[in-house]
Design an enzyme around this catalytic site. Structure first.
Site, mmCIF file in Angstrom:
data_model
loop_
_atom_site.group_PDB
_atom_site.id
_atom_site.type_symbol
_atom_site.label_atom_id
_atom_site.label_comp_id
_atom_site.label_asym_id
_atom_site.label_seq_id
_atom_site.Cartn_x
_atom_site.Cartn_y
_atom_site.Cartn_z
ATOM 1 N N THR A 44 0.837 -1.207 0.000
ATOM 2 C CA THR A 44 0.000 0.000 0.000
ATOM 3 C C THR A 44 0.875 1.263 0.000
ATOM 4 O OG1 THR A 44 -1.776 -1.172 1.097
ATOM 5 C CG2 THR A 44 -1.825 1.224 1.285
ATOM 6 N N HIS A 47 1.874 1.797 -3.479
ATOM 7 C CA HIS A 47 0.787 2.357 -4.292
ATOM 8 C C HIS A 47 0.543 3.829 -3.952
ATOM 9 C CE1 HIS A 47 -0.202 -1.155 -6.492
ATOM 10 N NE2 HIS A 47 -0.379 -1.895 -5.400
ATOM 11 N N HIS A 64 2.241 2.315 8.270
ATOM 12 C CA HIS A 64 1.102 2.000 9.144
ATOM 13 C C HIS A 64 1.309 0.675 9.880
ATOM 14 C CE1 HIS A 64 0.347 0.387 5.108
ATOM 15 N NE2 HIS A 64 -0.149 -0.657 5.733
ATOM 16 N N ARG A 217 10.006 -17.041 -2.149
ATOM 17 C CA ARG A 217 8.695 -16.906 -1.502
ATOM 18 C C ARG A 217 7.958 -18.237 -1.521
ATOM 19 N NH1 ARG A 217 5.832 -11.383 -2.953
ATOM 20 N NH2 ARG A 217 7.440 -9.957 -2.260
HETATM 21 ZN ZN LIG Z 1 -0.055 -2.741 5.155
#
Ligand SMILES: [Zn+2]
Ligand SMILES: [Zn+2]
Length: 375
Positions: A44, A47, A64, A217
């Site tokens: 995010t 983005h 965040h 991954r």
């Molecule tokens: Zn996040």
């Protein structure tokens, strides 16, 4: 002497991160100052850097997903959201979203993640009155009324994963949980996708299939519980991947649940095609607007009797549930954090996660980059 802290401030879309020094405020009643230990770089954030979230105002201190040590408590802050006493020096994980508690969604429909007036650390402009409200900073001013936070003894490089992993818990909960003995497909093998693999398996799925890449991954997906991995760099044709998934399910009918964590629009019609009749599709990868997908409503939704769930962020209970699971360290969650960088390298982290195909400093493959603002 006031404390001075450094923060990385993004000045605009595709702009620059400037390292700025701030005087850290005295916490008022109900507030506290957090000394950040780690802040995760999220898809995010990438983005937002490219302008895909139109509610964002700049300049901004992103970040965040963060945890740290309580540096200074304001008056009246005596316990965490679980009612455990807190003091200066304790490690805590912050729930980034703070719902208002008063709007229709908070009070009547009881869906606080839909709060009309939500404030969220890492998403507010770095202008008064929101100064120092993001994790890419040495200090965060925990300033919003009703901020939830949890004390933890977990190592900070694992505690920093609480928020991204809580999104998976929210997704499973919205779909009514993982059915015992079911087949679950996870699209995308970033931190959230890998968390979904781990939690699906721990919730009783008989078979977990991870569709993603690159190799490192997928190896970790197997370590966290994937029975089958499909490498999108090797199997490039979505039709072939649909066939492979179906072959892995009983009677070739398709999966009982598909969780979309990749954030690529084209993965949605592909993932809907993995489903058996009357199965669940959980969409949690598209937190930002990256375009539209080509869906045939007849075949993808109605004819298949599909049950589709959109998941926005996570709520306090999902953070708490996630902590309860990862604090036990029954799986190597710590391997999700693959690089730790200082504030001056956030731009490199963003480029690694976008233009450079999850590669950083040559060949290092990125899963989750954590920012340590003190190095
Ligand atoms: Zn996040
Ligand atoms: Zn509200």
């Amino acid at each position: 002497m006031p404390i001075i802290g450094k923060a990385a401030v993004l000045d605009g879309v595709e702009g620059n991160f400037h390292i700025k020094e701030y005087e850290v405020p005295e916490p008022k009643a109900g507030e506290f100052i957090l000394r950040t230990e780690y802040a995760g770089v999220c898809g995010t954030d990438v983005h937002i850097y490219y302008g895909h979230l139109n509610t964002i105002e700049y300049p901004i201190i992103l970040g965040h997903e963060f945890c740290g040590i309580i540096e200074k408590l304001g008056q009246g802050v005596v316990e965490d959201s679980n009612g455990r006493p807190v003091k200066e020096g304790d490690r805590v994980v912050i729930v980034p979203g703070v719902p208002c508690g008063n709007c229709y969604y908070c009070k009547i429909s009881k869906t606080p993640t839909r709060c009309a007036n939500v404030k969220a650390y890492g998403f507010m402009p770095d202008q008064a009155p929101h100064l120092l409200s993001g994790g890419f900073s040495q200090y965060v001013h925990i300033q919003y009324r009703g901020t939830s936070f949890f004390k933890t003894d977990m190592e900070p490089h694992i505690a920093v994963l609480t928020e991204p992993l809580s999104i998976c818990i929210h997704g499973f909960q919205r779909a009514g949980g993982v059915r015992f003995g079911s087949t679950v497909v996870v699209q995308g093998t970033g931190a959230i996708g890998l968390g979904a693999v781990a939690f699906a398996k721990r919730s009783g799925a008989a078979k977990v299939i991870a569709v993603g890449g690159p190799k490192r991954r997928l190896e970790l997906a197997r370590e966290l519980g994937a029975d089958v991995t499909i490498d999108i760099e090797e199997i490039r044709d979505p039709k072939e991947r649909i066939q492979l998934v179906k072959e892995e399910t009983k009677g070739g009918r398709g999966a009982d649940m598909v969780v979309e964590c990749s954030g690529f629009p084209a993965s949605v019609p592909e993932g809907l095609s993995y489903l058996r009749d009357s199965a669940s599709y959980v969409e949690l990868g598209h937190f930002t607007d990256v375009g539209t997908a080509n869906i045939n409503p007849h075949w993808h939704i109605l004819r298949n009797n599909a049950d589709i769930h959109g998941v926005w962020g996570s709520d306090v209970e999902h953070m708490e549930m996630t902590l309860n699971i990862i604090e036990k360290m029954e799986l190597p969650y710590d391997k999700l954090v693959t690089q730790t960088l200082g504030l001056n390298r956030i731009g490199d982290a963003i480029t690694a996660m976008s233009k450079k195909g999850y590669r950083l400093d040559g060949e290092d493959q990125v899963i989750k980059i954590a920012i340590n603002p003190w190095i």
